[in-house]
Design a protein around this motif. Structure first.
Motif, PDB file in Angstrom:
ATOM      1  N   GLU A  79       0.836  -1.208   0.000  1.00  0.00           N
ATOM      2  CA  GLU A  79       0.000   0.000   0.000  1.00  0.00           C
ATOM      3  C   GLU A  79       0.867   1.252   0.000  1.00  0.00           C
ATOM      4  O   GLU A  79       0.630   2.219   0.744  1.00  0.00           O
ATOM      5  CB  GLU A  79      -0.972  -0.009   1.179  1.00  0.00           C
ATOM      6  N   VAL A  80       1.886   1.224  -0.862  1.00  0.00           N
ATOM      7  CA  VAL A  80       2.790   2.366  -1.051  1.00  0.00           C
ATOM      8  C   VAL A  80       2.639   2.848  -2.493  1.00  0.00           C
ATOM      9  O   VAL A  80       2.794   2.051  -3.417  1.00  0.00           O
ATOM     10  CB  VAL A  80       4.257   1.957  -0.777  1.00  0.00           C
ATOM     11  N   PRO A  81       2.326   4.121  -2.711  1.00  0.00           N
ATOM     12  CA  PRO A  81       2.237   4.630  -4.092  1.00  0.00           C
ATOM     13  C   PRO A  81       3.559   4.442  -4.825  1.00  0.00           C
ATOM     14  O   PRO A  81       4.631   4.630  -4.260  1.00  0.00           O
ATOM     15  CB  PRO A  81       1.919   6.118  -3.902  1.00  0.00           C
ATOM     16  N   CYS A  82       3.460   4.069  -6.094  1.00  0.00           N
ATOM     17  CA  CYS A  82       4.671   3.820  -6.887  1.00  0.00           C
ATOM     18  C   CYS A  82       4.574   4.541  -8.226  1.00  0.00           C
ATOM     19  O   CYS A  82       3.587   4.392  -8.951  1.00  0.00           O
ATOM     20  CB  CYS A  82       4.854   2.319  -7.122  1.00  0.00           C
ATOM     21  N   THR A  83       5.597   5.323  -8.535  1.00  0.00           N
ATOM     22  CA  THR A  83       5.705   5.997  -9.826  1.00  0.00           C
ATOM     23  C   THR A  83       6.781   5.303 -10.641  1.00  0.00           C
ATOM     24  O   THR A  83       7.887   5.091 -10.148  1.00  0.00           O
ATOM     25  CB  THR A  83       6.085   7.477  -9.644  1.00  0.00           C
ATOM     26  N   VAL A  84       6.466   4.942 -11.881  1.00  0.00           N
ATOM     27  CA  VAL A  84       7.450   4.352 -12.785  1.00  0.00           C
ATOM     28  C   VAL A  84       7.850   5.407 -13.810  1.00  0.00           C
ATOM     29  O   VAL A  84       7.000   5.982 -14.485  1.00  0.00           O
ATOM     30  CB  VAL A  84       6.898   3.101 -13.487  1.00  0.00           C
ATOM     31  N   LEU A  85       9.140   5.667 -13.882  1.00  0.00           N
ATOM     32  CA  LEU A  85       9.673   6.633 -14.838  1.00  0.00           C
ATOM     33  C   LEU A  85      10.438   5.888 -15.921  1.00  0.00           C
ATOM     34  O   LEU A  85      11.317   5.090 -15.616  1.00  0.00           O
ATOM     35  CB  LEU A  85      10.619   7.618 -14.139  1.00  0.00           C
ATOM     36  N   LYS A  86      10.112   6.157 -17.167  1.00  0.00           N
ATOM     37  CA  LYS A  86      10.867   5.592 -18.284  1.00  0.00           C
ATOM     38  C   LYS A  86      11.881   6.634 -18.748  1.00  0.00           C
ATOM     39  O   LYS A  86      11.539   7.790 -18.949  1.00  0.00           O
ATOM     40  CB  LYS A  86       9.934   5.214 -19.437  1.00  0.00           C
ATOM     41  N   VAL A  87      13.133   6.215 -18.899  1.00  0.00           N
ATOM     42  CA  VAL A  87      14.178   7.138 -19.328  1.00  0.00           C
ATOM     43  C   VAL A  87      14.852   6.591 -20.580  1.00  0.00           C
ATOM     44  O   VAL A  87      14.844   5.388 -20.838  1.00  0.00           O
ATOM     45  CB  VAL A  87      15.234   7.370 -18.222  1.00  0.00           C
ATOM     46  N   HIS A  88      15.430   7.511 -21.332  1.00  0.00           N
ATOM     47  CA  HIS A  88      16.220   7.128 -22.508  1.00  0.00           C
ATOM     48  C   HIS A  88      17.686   7.262 -22.134  1.00  0.00           C
ATOM     49  O   HIS A  88      18.150   8.356 -21.790  1.00  0.00           O
ATOM     50  CB  HIS A  88      15.887   8.031 -23.693  1.00  0.00           C
ATOM     51  N   VAL A  89      18.392   6.168 -22.178  1.00  0.00           N
ATOM     52  CA  VAL A  89      19.805   6.160 -21.814  1.00  0.00           C
ATOM     53  C   VAL A  89      20.637   6.316 -23.070  1.00  0.00           C
ATOM     54  O   VAL A  89      20.567   5.485 -23.979  1.00  0.00           O
ATOM     55  CB  VAL A  89      20.191   4.860 -21.080  1.00  0.00           C
ATOM     56  N   GLN A  90      21.390   7.408 -23.113  1.00  0.00           N
ATOM     57  CA  GLN A  90      22.241   7.671 -24.274  1.00  0.00           C
ATOM     58  C   GLN A  90      23.694   7.455 -23.865  1.00  0.00           C
ATOM     59  O   GLN A  90      24.266   8.267 -23.138  1.00  0.00           O
ATOM     60  CB  GLN A  90      22.039   9.104 -24.764  1.00  0.00           C
ATOM     61  N   PRO A  91      24.300   6.326 -24.281  1.00  0.00           N
ATOM     62  CA  PRO A  91      25.685   6.039 -23.882  1.00  0.00           C
ATOM     63  C   PRO A  91      26.626   7.160 -24.292  1.00  0.00           C
ATOM     64  O   PRO A  91      26.465   7.777 -25.343  1.00  0.00           O
ATOM     65  CB  PRO A  91      26.009   4.741 -24.631  1.00  0.00           C
ATOM     66  N   SER A  92      27.596   7.438 -23.413  1.00  0.00           N
ATOM     67  CA  SER A  92      28.578   8.480 -23.690  1.00  0.00           C
ATOM     68  C   SER A  92      29.960   7.899 -23.447  1.00  0.00           C
ATOM     69  O   SER A  92      30.133   6.698 -23.247  1.00  0.00           O
ATOM     70  CB  SER A  92      28.334   9.679 -22.776  1.00  0.00           C
ATOM     71  N   GLY A  93      30.943   8.765 -23.430  1.00  0.00           N
ATOM     72  CA  GLY A  93      32.311   8.312 -23.185  1.00  0.00           C
ATOM     73  C   GLY A  93      32.493   7.717 -21.813  1.00  0.00           C
ATOM     74  O   GLY A  93      33.471   7.013 -21.560  1.00  0.00           O
ATOM     75  N   GLU A  94      31.550   7.987 -20.891  1.00  0.00           N
ATOM     76  CA  GLU A  94      31.645   7.444 -19.537  1.00  0.00           C
ATOM     77  C   GLU A  94      31.188   5.986 -19.465  1.00  0.00           C
ATOM     78  O   GLU A  94      31.394   5.347 -18.443  1.00  0.00           O
ATOM     79  CB  GLU A  94      30.791   8.284 -18.585  1.00  0.00           C
ATOM     80  N   GLY A  95      30.516   5.499 -20.501  1.00  0.00           N
ATOM     81  CA  GLY A  95      30.028   4.126 -20.490  1.00  0.00           C
ATOM     82  C   GLY A  95      28.549   4.051 -20.178  1.00  0.00           C
ATOM     83  O   GLY A  95      27.928   5.006 -19.693  1.00  0.00           O
ATOM     84  N   LEU A  96      27.962   2.894 -20.454  1.00  0.00           N
ATOM     85  CA  LEU A  96      26.522   2.688 -20.301  1.00  0.00           C
ATOM     86  C   LEU A  96      26.071   2.827 -18.852  1.00  0.00           C
ATOM     87  O   LEU A  96      25.025   3.416 -18.561  1.00  0.00           O
ATOM     88  CB  LEU A  96      26.148   1.307 -20.841  1.00  0.00           C
ATOM     89  N   GLU A  97      26.857   2.278 -17.914  1.00  0.00           N
ATOM     90  CA  GLU A  97      26.484   2.311 -16.503  1.00  0.00           C
ATOM     91  C   GLU A  97      26.364   3.750 -15.999  1.00  0.00           C
ATOM     92  O   GLU A  97      25.396   4.125 -15.333  1.00  0.00           O
ATOM     93  CB  GLU A  97      27.522   1.541 -15.683  1.00  0.00           C
ATOM     94  N   ALA A  98      27.351   4.587 -16.334  1.00  0.00           N
ATOM     95  CA  ALA A  98      27.326   5.985 -15.907  1.00  0.00           C
ATOM     96  C   ALA A  98      26.194   6.739 -16.588  1.00  0.00           C
ATOM     97  O   ALA A  98      25.516   7.564 -15.959  1.00  0.00           O
ATOM     98  CB  ALA A  98      28.664   6.649 -16.198  1.00  0.00           C
ATOM     99  N   ALA A  99      25.974   6.456 -17.877  1.00  0.00           N
ATOM    100  CA  ALA A  99      24.898   7.125 -18.602  1.00  0.00           C
ATOM    101  C   ALA A  99      23.543   6.791 -17.989  1.00  0.00           C
ATOM    102  O   ALA A  99      22.668   7.661 -17.857  1.00  0.00           O
ATOM    103  CB  ALA A  99      24.922   6.730 -20.076  1.00  0.00           C
ATOM    104  N   ALA A 100      23.348   5.528 -17.593  1.00  0.00           N
ATOM    105  CA  ALA A 100      22.093   5.116 -16.959  1.00  0.00           C
ATOM    106  C   ALA A 100      21.913   5.817 -15.612  1.00  0.00           C
ATOM    107  O   ALA A 100      20.816   6.249 -15.261  1.00  0.00           O
ATOM    108  CB  ALA A 100      22.076   3.599 -16.772  1.00  0.00           C
ATOM    109  N   ARG A 101      23.000   5.938 -14.871  1.00  0.00           N
ATOM    110  CA  ARG A 101      22.929   6.607 -13.559  1.00  0.00           C
ATOM    111  C   ARG A 101      22.539   8.078 -13.731  1.00  0.00           C
ATOM    112  O   ARG A 101      21.671   8.593 -13.013  1.00  0.00           O
ATOM    113  CB  ARG A 101      24.268   6.492 -12.835  1.00  0.00           C
ATOM    114  N   HIS A 102      23.170   8.760 -14.693  1.00  0.00           N
ATOM    115  CA  HIS A 102      22.842  10.172 -14.917  1.00  0.00           C
ATOM    116  C   HIS A 102      21.381  10.322 -15.334  1.00  0.00           C
ATOM    117  O   HIS A 102      20.667  11.211 -14.843  1.00  0.00           O
ATOM    118  CB  HIS A 102      23.751  10.761 -15.996  1.00  0.00           C
ATOM    119  N   ALA A 103      20.923   9.465 -16.251  1.00  0.00           N
ATOM    120  CA  ALA A 103      19.536   9.548 -16.716  1.00  0.00           C
ATOM    121  C   ALA A 103      18.570   9.309 -15.558  1.00  0.00           C
ATOM    122  O   ALA A 103      17.527   9.976 -15.446  1.00  0.00           O
ATOM    123  CB  ALA A 103      19.291   8.525 -17.828  1.00  0.00           C
ATOM    124  N   ARG A 104      18.913   8.368 -14.700  1.00  0.00           N
ATOM    125  CA  ARG A 104      18.060   8.032 -13.549  1.00  0.00           C
ATOM    126  C   ARG A 104      17.926   9.224 -12.593  1.00  0.00           C
ATOM    127  O   ARG A 104      16.823   9.628 -12.223  1.00  0.00           O
ATOM    128  CB  ARG A 104      18.647   6.813 -12.832  1.00  0.00           C
TER     129      ARG A 104
END
Length: 433
Positions: A79-104
């Motif tokens: 019984e906790v409200p939940c919001t789902v956010l969809k993001v577009h991850v654009q890989p950069s020179g930092e790598g996919l993991e860092a790009a996902a973190r920034h987008a998040r």
């Protein structure tokens, strides 16, 4: 009365020490965030602070939509409200993991209400991994201090209440309550640096040095204390070399600072503007261009989400502009107008007595600003008032028929003033970047 389990007791103590404010749990659905969310949802004092959850669907794994639905179902069970956010991850020179973190974080920051806490399940083992990652990337005291327990984020703040809590405590909680959790198979991929540290490097260290985690975290604490002591000095320097009107900093004065002050000052300046800090290689490039740039040039150093210029002896930073059609134009009667580059024109007051045409600069335009005895070319006005060259193409020009009456909200002639600010009307141009 039975004593609360260790994780619940830790969270109760943490809540007691934090100022009031709504709680938003960053909920991936993995075991750590599952334990955190379940423990908070079981506490009346947390419920009183309007607990909710946010799940970010990065769209990277084929099962990400299924994971989002599982996150919704788990929150519904609690019984906790939940919001789902969809993001577009654009890989950069930092790598996919860092790009996902920034987008998040960018997506969540936009959803936090005033004074709301984003609560994350990062724990002691995560902190040790972070410090080792920073060490291997050549970070200074700020990076080696690890993750901060709190920091500003959007209209609220980020909070990590479990940084002194071992991973094992959270996993034991999940097992004790038989909680479902999501397993992301990417966490098993040792080609990713953090996974390699977690699964191979740290276990090897612990075999030789059983107290390695404690030692790493102790060093991180010392680095954090050193960073906080230096902060007093670089904040004083920042006040001296920063121009609030242009949000630029004196390049020569910045270069003259010792590296221990120069690097965190640059990061602070960028973060204040919502921009990301550069890598070590990019930082070296900034220093080289600030030192060697020839007069009349404007070197550009670019990284993900940031354009940094060296111009007129100063450093200037902005988000890269949105592409737009330089031949665009539209008619305007004073309603809120979003321009192709993301900036906005607004007017508040009585209806505007004429329809204006809004377009961008094409060259050769002239205006006689209010209070000026002469009609001047825009080129001369831009140069005289040090308007950066990269901003000039996107400044909106307002015409009545063929007559230029306003250049953004920077210069208005008498007719433009009567149309846009007459009868006490308020007119302004809000920059997009």
């Amino acid at each position: 009365m039975s004593k609360p389990d260790p994780l619940t007791a830790t969270i109760v103590a943490a809540l007691r020490d934090k100022p009031e404010g709504p709680l938003c749990i960053g909920f991936s659905g993995g075991p750590d965030s599952t334990a955190l969310l379940h423990a908070l949802a079981s506490l009346p004092q947390a419920r009183a602070r309007h607990v909710r959850a946010i799940h970010v669907d990065h769209g990277i794994h084929p099962d990400s939509a299924h994971w989002a639905e599982r996150a919704r179902q788990f929150c519904s069970m609690l019984e906790v409200p939940c919001t789902v956010l969809k993001v577009h991850v654009q890989p950069s020179g930092e790598g996919l993991e860092a790009a996902a973190r920034h987008a998040r974080y960018d997506a969540i920051a936009q959803r936090l209400s005033d004074g709301e806490w984003l609560v994350l399940g990062h724990h002691r083992d995560d902190q040790a991994e972070t410090v080792l990652m920073k060490l291997l990337r050549g970070a200074g005291p700020e990076g080696l201090g690890g993750m901060r327990a709190t920091r500003a984020l959007g209209n609220g703040a980020l909070w990590r209440p479990l940084l002194h809590t071992p991973r094992a405590m959270l996993r034991e909680y999940v097992a004790r309550h038989d909680l479902p959790s999501i397993h992301d198979p990417s966490n098993d991929d040792t080609r990713l640096s953090r996974n390699l540290l977690r699964q191979q490097v740290i276990p090897a260290l612990l075999t030789q040095w059983p107290h390695a985690i404690e030692s790493i975290l102790h060093s991180a604490t010392l680095c954090r204390e050193a960073t906080d002591a230096l902060k007093v000095q670089w904040l004083e320097a920042f006040a001296d070399i920063h121009d609030a009107s242009t949000q630029s900093i004196d390049a020569a004065a910045w270069l003259a600072l010792p590296p221990g002050l120069r690097h965190p000052l640059l990061d602070h300046w960028l973060h204040e503007r919502g921009l990301r800090a550069p890598t070590s290689a990019q930082r070296q490039q900034i220093e080289r261009q600030a030192r060697d740039a020839a007069p009349g040039t404007r070197p550009l150093i670019h990284w993900s989400g940031v354009d940094l210029y060296v111009w007129k002896g100063r450093l200037w930073a902005r988000r890269p502009p949105l592409p737009f059609d330089a031949d665009w134009s539209t008619h305007w009667r004073g309603e809120p107008l979003t321009l192709p580059d993301g900036s906005q024109l607004s007017r508040q007051g009585l209806p505007m007595p004429a329809t204006l045409t809004v377009r961008f600069r094409q060259g050769g335009e002239r205006i006689k600003p209010m209070g000026d005895a002469h009609t001047r070319e825009l080129r001369d006005l831009f140069q005289r008032h040090a308007i950066p060259p990269w901003e000039r193409p996107a400044i909106p020009l307002l015409f009545e028929g063929d007559a230029l009456v306003a250049v953004g909200d920077l210069w208005l002639n008498e007719r433009g003033h009567a149309l846009l600010r007459g009868d006490g009307a308020i007119f302004f141009w809000t920059r997009g970047h």
